[in-house]
Design a protein around this motif. Structure first.
Motif, PDB file in Angstrom:
ATOM      1  N   PRO A  83      -1.871  65.344  -3.436  1.00  0.00           N
ATOM      2  CA  PRO A  83      -3.267  64.886  -3.351  1.00  0.00           C
ATOM      3  C   PRO A  83      -3.956  64.808  -4.720  1.00  0.00           C
ATOM      4  N   THR A  85      -5.025  62.574  -8.492  1.00  0.00           N
ATOM      5  CA  THR A  85      -5.120  61.432  -9.387  1.00  0.00           C
ATOM      6  C   THR A  85      -4.688  61.994 -10.725  1.00  0.00           C
ATOM      7  N   THR A 108      -6.984  65.179 -11.174  1.00  0.00           N
ATOM      8  CA  THR A 108      -8.060  65.479 -10.233  1.00  0.00           C
ATOM      9  C   THR A 108      -7.443  65.849  -8.897  1.00  0.00           C
ATOM     10  N   ASN A 109      -7.880  66.986  -8.352  1.00  0.00           N
ATOM     11  CA  ASN A 109      -7.474  67.390  -7.010  1.00  0.00           C
ATOM     12  C   ASN A 109      -8.369  66.648  -6.026  1.00  0.00           C
ATOM     13  N   ASN A 110      -7.802  65.789  -5.212  1.00  0.00           N
ATOM     14  CA  ASN A 110      -8.582  64.972  -4.273  1.00  0.00           C
ATOM     15  C   ASN A 110      -8.754  65.622  -2.904  1.00  0.00           C
ATOM     16  N   GLN A 111      -8.465  66.906  -2.812  1.00  0.00           N
ATOM     17  CA  GLN A 111      -8.569  67.624  -1.534  1.00  0.00           C
ATOM     18  C   GLN A 111      -9.784  68.541  -1.539  1.00  0.00           C
ATOM     19  N   ASN A 148     -11.473  69.513  -5.334  1.00  0.00           N
ATOM     20  CA  ASN A 148     -12.088  68.397  -6.063  1.00  0.00           C
ATOM     21  C   ASN A 148     -12.255  68.635  -7.564  1.00  0.00           C
ATOM     22  N   THR A 150     -11.408  68.527 -11.573  1.00  0.00           N
ATOM     23  CA  THR A 150     -10.737  67.682 -12.557  1.00  0.00           C
ATOM     24  C   THR A 150     -10.467  68.533 -13.788  1.00  0.00           C
TER      25      THR A 150
END
Length: 194
Positions: A83, A85, A108-111, A148, A150
């Motif tokens: 998860p 970017t 970036t953690n998108n979770q 979330n 970065t």
């Protein structure tokens, strides 16, 4: 005639032996995988102790001088399995052999949850691997990203002055993947660099 209880014990002993053998085999796969990767040059897994020694070793002092007459293009690539970017802030840099250089990768953690992750480097061409010395790298250790979050993560490296003259471009690629989800995802297909 053998009793049911005796058969059950025999089956239990056989299952326990099989479970112990499977655990031992799984445990032995890690060093076998590392050895195979080092031999083939694919996704070379390294630790910090393997780097930094060559650049500052007393018998390598001549190799740490900057060669301003030569320029090598270093391309930066990124892949993510999870998860995230994940990308370098620059796609390439022109460097002189012997010059200490820094590049930053951004993830970036998108979770909406915290995750643990690790990056594995690979190099192209394979012959350049021994001349690419990382002094500092986020790949040396596991990363923890809050929900979330970065992060900017640096890589500090030196290209050895002994790099063969026919190598004009080196690609440094990282695969960033989440840990603890029942196994490591398959490695990405290698890109051919001419």
């Amino acid at each position: 005639m053998v009793s049911t209880q005796s058969l059950n014990r025999q089956i239990l002993v056989k299952l326990l032996i099989a479970a112990v053998m499977m655990f031992g085999f799984g445990y032995a796969l890690v060093p076998m995988y590392k050895a195979l990767c080092e031999v083939t040059g694919i996704n070379v897994v390294t630790n910090k102790n393997d780097y930094g020694v060559r650049a500052f070793s007393p018998n390598k002092v001549g190799n740490t001088q900057v060669n301003y007459a030569r320029t090598v293009t270093i391309e930066f690539d990124s892949n993510s399995r999870g998860p995230f970017t994940f990308k370098p802030v620059k796609n390439f840099l022109e460097v002189h052999p012997g010059e200490m250089t820094e590049i930053v990768y951004e993830v970036t953690n998108n979770q909406n949850r915290s995750v643990r992750a690790q990056a594995i480097p690979s190099y192209a061409p394979k012959s350049a691997t021994e001349f690419f010395t990382k002094l500092e790298c986020f790949c040396f250790q596991e990363q923890t990203l809050a929900a979330n979050e970065t992060k900017k993560m640096p890589v500090v490296f030196v290209i050895d002055s002994g790099l063969p003259d026919d190598v004009k471009t080196i690609t440094l690629s990282y695969t960033f993947f989440e840990l603890g989800l029942g196994g490591t995802p398959p490695a990405p297909k290698s890109k051919v660099v001419s």
